[in-house]
Design a protein around this motif. Structure first.
Motif, PDB file in Angstrom:
ATOM      1  N   THR A  23       0.841  -1.206   0.000  1.00 30.35           N
ATOM      2  CA  THR A  23       0.000   0.000   0.000  1.00 30.35           C
ATOM      3  C   THR A  23       0.876   1.256   0.000  1.00 30.35           C
ATOM      4  OG1 THR A  23      -0.018   0.045   2.406  1.00 30.35           O
ATOM      5  CG2 THR A  23      -1.782  -1.195   1.329  1.00 30.35           C
ATOM      6  N   PRO A  24       0.327   2.387  -0.484  1.00 28.90           N
ATOM      7  CA  PRO A  24       1.083   3.644  -0.432  1.00 28.90           C
ATOM      8  C   PRO A  24       1.504   4.002   0.998  1.00 28.90           C
ATOM      9  CG  PRO A  24      -0.857   3.884  -1.828  1.00 28.90           C
ATOM     10  CD  PRO A  24      -0.965   2.528  -1.195  1.00 28.90           C
ATOM     11  N   VAL A  25       0.668   3.679   1.979  1.00 27.08           N
ATOM     12  CA  VAL A  25       1.014   4.026   3.354  1.00 27.08           C
ATOM     13  C   VAL A  25       2.199   3.177   3.840  1.00 27.08           C
ATOM     14  CG1 VAL A  25      -0.812   2.574   4.332  1.00 27.08           C
ATOM     15  CG2 VAL A  25       0.097   4.421   5.687  1.00 27.08           C
ATOM     16  N   ALA A  26       2.273   1.921   3.379  1.00 24.52           N
ATOM     17  CA  ALA A  26       3.427   1.085   3.748  1.00 24.52           C
ATOM     18  C   ALA A  26       4.703   1.597   3.077  1.00 24.52           C
ATOM     19  CB  ALA A  26       3.162  -0.367   3.365  1.00 24.52           C
ATOM     20  N   LEU A  27       4.567   2.078   1.834  1.00 17.15           N
ATOM     21  CA  LEU A  27       5.742   2.644   1.139  1.00 17.15           C
ATOM     22  C   LEU A  27       6.220   3.921   1.843  1.00 17.15           C
ATOM     23  CD1 LEU A  27       4.845   2.157  -2.625  1.00 17.15           C
ATOM     24  CD2 LEU A  27       6.837   1.230  -1.428  1.00 17.15           C
ATOM     25  N   ALA A  28       5.276   4.751   2.271  1.00 19.28           N
ATOM     26  CA  ALA A  28       5.632   5.986   2.984  1.00 19.28           C
ATOM     27  C   ALA A  28       6.319   5.642   4.306  1.00 19.28           C
ATOM     28  CB  ALA A  28       4.391   6.834   3.226  1.00 19.28           C
ATOM     29  N   HIS A  29       5.823   4.577   4.949  1.00 21.25           N
ATOM     30  CA  HIS A  29       6.427   4.133   6.213  1.00 21.25           C
ATOM     31  C   HIS A  29       7.879   3.692   5.977  1.00 21.25           C
ATOM     32  CE1 HIS A  29       6.492   2.429  10.290  1.00 21.25           C
ATOM     33  NE2 HIS A  29       7.172   1.441   9.765  1.00 21.25           N
ATOM     34  N   ALA A  30       8.116   2.943   4.884  1.00 20.74           N
ATOM     35  CA  ALA A  30       9.479   2.479   4.570  1.00 20.74           C
ATOM     36  C   ALA A  30      10.395   3.669   4.295  1.00 20.74           C
ATOM     37  CB  ALA A  30       9.444   1.528   3.373  1.00 20.74           C
ATOM     38  N   ASP A  31       9.855   4.692   3.629  1.00 25.70           N
ATOM     39  CA  ASP A  31      10.663   5.878   3.333  1.00 25.70           C
ATOM     40  C   ASP A  31      11.036   6.611   4.634  1.00 25.70           C
ATOM     41  OD1 ASP A  31      11.870   7.555   1.327  1.00 25.70           O
ATOM     42  OD2 ASP A  31      10.391   9.068   1.892  1.00 25.70           O
ATOM     43  N   ASP A  32      10.072   6.661   5.552  1.00 27.02           N
ATOM     44  CA  ASP A  32      10.341   7.294   6.847  1.00 27.02           C
ATOM     45  C   ASP A  32      11.366   6.477   7.643  1.00 27.02           C
ATOM     46  OD1 ASP A  32       9.666   9.400   8.791  1.00 27.02           O
ATOM     47  OD2 ASP A  32       8.904   7.728   9.989  1.00 27.02           O
ATOM     48  N   LEU A  33      11.289   5.137   7.519  1.00 24.98           N
ATOM     49  CA  LEU A  33      12.281   4.282   8.172  1.00 24.98           C
ATOM     50  C   LEU A  33      13.675   4.538   7.586  1.00 24.98           C
ATOM     51  CD1 LEU A  33      13.278   1.949   9.945  1.00 24.98           C
ATOM     52  CD2 LEU A  33      12.421   0.339   8.216  1.00 24.98           C
ATOM     53  N   ALA A  34      13.751   4.745   6.262  1.00 26.11           N
ATOM     54  CA  ALA A  34      15.047   5.049   5.632  1.00 26.11           C
ATOM     55  C   ALA A  34      15.629   6.333   6.233  1.00 26.11           C
ATOM     56  CB  ALA A  34      14.886   5.174   4.121  1.00 26.11           C
ATOM     57  N   LEU A  37       7.043  -4.137   7.675  1.00 22.87           N
ATOM     58  CA  LEU A  37       7.523  -2.992   8.459  1.00 22.87           C
ATOM     59  C   LEU A  37       6.336  -2.171   8.955  1.00 22.87           C
ATOM     60  CD1 LEU A  37      10.416  -2.028   6.041  1.00 22.87           C
ATOM     61  CD2 LEU A  37      10.700  -2.956   8.350  1.00 22.87           C
ATOM     62  N   HIS A  38       5.391  -1.918   8.055  1.00 27.64           N
ATOM     63  CA  HIS A  38       4.218  -1.129   8.448  1.00 27.64           C
ATOM     64  C   HIS A  38       3.295  -1.933   9.355  1.00 27.64           C
ATOM     65  CE1 HIS A  38       0.239   0.938   7.655  1.00 27.64           C
ATOM     66  NE2 HIS A  38       0.975   1.829   8.284  1.00 27.64           N
ATOM     67  N   ASP A  39       3.152  -3.230   9.083  1.00 24.14           N
ATOM     68  CA  ASP A  39       2.299  -4.067   9.941  1.00 24.14           C
ATOM     69  C   ASP A  39       2.826  -4.116  11.377  1.00 24.14           C
ATOM     70  OD1 ASP A  39       0.649  -4.559   7.845  1.00 24.14           O
ATOM     71  OD2 ASP A  39       1.176  -6.669   7.583  1.00 24.14           O
ATOM     72  N   LEU A  40       4.143  -4.075  11.532  1.00 23.02           N
ATOM     73  CA  LEU A  40       4.706  -4.096  12.890  1.00 23.02           C
ATOM     74  C   LEU A  40       4.280  -2.838  13.659  1.00 23.02           C
ATOM     75  CD1 LEU A  40       6.538  -5.547  14.951  1.00 23.02           C
ATOM     76  CD2 LEU A  40       8.449  -4.212  14.053  1.00 23.02           C
ATOM     77  N   THR A  41       4.266  -1.703  12.981  1.00 24.45           N
ATOM     78  CA  THR A  41       3.806  -0.466  13.627  1.00 24.45           C
ATOM     79  C   THR A  41       2.328  -0.561  13.998  1.00 24.45           C
ATOM     80  OG1 THR A  41       5.440   0.977  12.633  1.00 24.45           O
ATOM     81  CG2 THR A  41       3.359   1.973  13.184  1.00 24.45           C
ATOM     82  N   ARG A  42       1.541  -1.179  13.104  1.00 20.83           N
ATOM     83  CA  ARG A  42       0.103  -1.293  13.395  1.00 20.83           C
ATOM     84  C   ARG A  42      -0.153  -2.172  14.607  1.00 20.83           C
ATOM     85  NH1 ARG A  42      -2.272  -3.235   7.862  1.00 20.83           N
ATOM     86  NH2 ARG A  42      -4.280  -3.129   8.905  1.00 20.83           N
ATOM     87  N   VAL A  43       0.576  -3.268  14.728  1.00 26.15           N
ATOM     88  CA  VAL A  43       0.348  -4.144  15.885  1.00 26.15           C
ATOM     89  C   VAL A  43       0.924  -3.501  17.152  1.00 26.15           C
ATOM     90  CG1 VAL A  43       2.373  -5.653  15.611  1.00 26.15           C
ATOM     91  CG2 VAL A  43       0.329  -6.537  16.716  1.00 26.15           C
ATOM     92  N   ALA A  44       1.998  -2.711  17.003  1.00 24.49           N
ATOM     93  CA  ALA A  44       2.533  -1.987  18.170  1.00 24.49           C
ATOM     94  C   ALA A  44       1.496  -1.001  18.692  1.00 24.49           C
ATOM     95  CB  ALA A  44       3.833  -1.272  17.793  1.00 24.49           C
ATOM     96  N   GLU A  45       0.810  -0.339  17.782  1.00 15.02           N
ATOM     97  CA  GLU A  45      -0.247   0.608  18.189  1.00 15.02           C
ATOM     98  C   GLU A  45      -1.370  -0.106  18.928  1.00 15.02           C
ATOM     99  OE1 GLU A  45      -0.306   3.583  14.488  1.00 15.02           O
ATOM    100  OE2 GLU A  45      -2.197   3.572  15.607  1.00 15.02           O
ATOM    101  N   ALA A  46      -1.806  -1.249  18.367  1.00 10.49           N
ATOM    102  CA  ALA A  46      -2.882  -2.030  19.005  1.00 10.49           C
ATOM    103  C   ALA A  46      -2.424  -2.488  20.399  1.00 10.49           C
ATOM    104  CB  ALA A  46      -3.239  -3.229  18.148  1.00 10.49           C
TER     105      ALA A  46
END
Ligand code: ZN
Length: 432
Positions: A4-15, A419-428
């Motif tokens: 998803t675009p949001v996962a790509l944005a998350h990867a860019d922020d991780l970079a 990478l993005h899924d890990l953030t989502r489960v951390a939030e939950a």
């Protein structure tokens, strides 16, 4: 399936996060900088701490950082939900008397830090980064940018290189960083210049060698993300993003929820035994002071611990297509199919039945899929901060992470979606 675009944005922020975090000291400081930008209050361990209900705080100790969000209705027995990760990565650390060289080359004297895949460090542009302790008592961060390289010997001079490369850990790990006479050069001057201080004022340093290339997305459907230090900055970053999304004053952290804590420890790659490592007192010190600020006595604090959780997040192994026999024959996590729950009969991971069940419910709440990891019986399993935290504080602990390939390489490989899924489960998890 495309990410998803949001996962790509998350990867860019991780970079960005990884680029800003070449050393554990930089990583701890970047955690604090990002959270302070999000409104968290920095606390100083040498000062008294304020009363905390409804507050968001961050404290840095050496190369470690702990941050937390306290619900407005938190009381003496409100549990904590600790997301644990580590800031350090395997590689090299600058030795004393670090300027060396021979035959017209300038070299840096380095010691091996943790268990890097040595050959992966060859032929990359490397940077020096860490902290400098100065004569006036100040401690500053320094980062040279691309400065060094470990050049591999040409195939013409080593015809056996392709049937097994073996590097002498002393002789063949000293990177080059310039040309000239080592007696009239000083690599500390490069660090000093990068920090805008005088090299003569340096009284001590904790400086590592780090890959200087930025993380990148690639592969069919943008499935892959490669970068240095994914172990374990991918987890630290996921925790920061998740924690920053909580704010009692805007109602994004529900009343009646737990105290959400991010604990990013140093020295995991060495076994965690230090004042800023998971086996040290840092988390316990912070929790004691936090509960004191909520009016808890030691017995109430222990009562809170008994219903608390630690989600220990560190990278794990995806099945490698060229080495399938190294993995469990049945349980074979792959990139892009979700974070992994790590299980080990010998408690190298702290996950147990109750923890597995709790993990499922956090994943369900986050709307993400998850996978399992278990070792092949003939291949010894690594360990991480989870069992150490569980042993120290008695918190119920679950070991999880994202699957990667090339663990401990100078440049590791992860799945963008995970990478993005890990953030989502951390939030939950943080929301309880
Ligand atoms: Zn790790």
């Amino acid at each position: 399936m495309p990410v998803t675009p949001v996962a790509l944005a998350h990867a860019d922020d991780l970079a960005d996060f990884i680029a800003a975090s070449p050393s554990s000291h930089h990583a701890a400081s970047e955690v604090a900088r990002r959270l302070e930008d999000a409104g968290f209050v920095p606390l100083d361990e040498t000062q008294p701490w304020p009363s905390q209900p409804g507050g968001r705080f961050v404290v840095v100790r050496d190369g470690a950082a702990i941050a937390w969000v306290v619900p407005t209705d938190a009381a003496a027995t409100t549990p904590v939900q600790v997301f644990g990760a580590h800031t350090d990565s395997p590689g090299f650390k600058l030795k004393p008397q670090p300027t060396t060289g021979t035959k017209g080359w300038l070299q840096a004297a380095v010691e091996i830090y943790g268990g890097p895949l040595l050959n992966s460090w060859l032929d990359r542009e490397l940077r020096l980064a860490g902290r400098l302790a100065l004569a006036d008592g100040r401690v500053v961060l320094a980062d040279t940018g691309p400065l060094l390289r470990l050049p591999q010997l040409a195939i013409h001079l080593d015809r056996g290189a392709n049937s097994g490369l073996e590097l002498d850990k002393q002789l063949q790990t000293q990177p080059v960083w310039g040309l000239g006479d080592p007696s009239s050069a000083d690599i500390l001057a490069e660090l000093a210049a990068s920090a805008d201080v005088d090299a003569a004022d340096i009284r001590g340093y904790d400086v590592v060698v780090a890959d200087s290339a930025r993380g990148a997305v690639f592969g069919k459907d943008d499935a892959f993300f490669a970068a240095g230090r994914l172990d374990d900055l991918a987890s630290v970053h996921a925790g920061v993003v998740a924690l920053a999304s909580l704010d009692p004053s805007t109602g994004t952290q529900a009343a009646g929820g737990p105290i959400a804590v991010l604990a990013a420890f140093d020295h995991e790659e060495l076994g965690s035994g230090s004042r800023s490592g998971a086996a040290g007192p840092f988390l316990e010190d912070v929790l004691e002071r936090m509960y004191a600020s909520l009016g808890a006595d030691p017995s109430q604090r222990r009562q809170a611990y008994a219903s608390s959780w630690c989600l220990s997040s560190d990278v794990g192994h995806s099945v490698h297509p060229n080495y399938v026999a190294k993995h469990d024959p049945v349980v074979q996590p792959v990139l892009g199919s979700g974070p992994i729950l790590k299980i080990n009969a010998n408690q190298r991971y702290a996950t147990d039945a109750v923890g597995s069940s709790a993990w499922s419910s956090w994943c369900e709440r986050a709307g993400i899929a998850s996978q399992e990891f278990v070792s092949n019986n003939t291949v010894a399993c690594g360990s991480t901060i989870g069992p150490i935290t569980a042993t120290r504080l008695g918190l119920r602990t679950v070991d999880v992470g994202i699957p990667i390939l090339s663990m401990h390489s100078a440049r590791e490989l992860a799945g963008v979606a995970d990478l993005h899924d890990l953030t989502r489960v951390a939030e939950a998890f943080f929301r309880g």
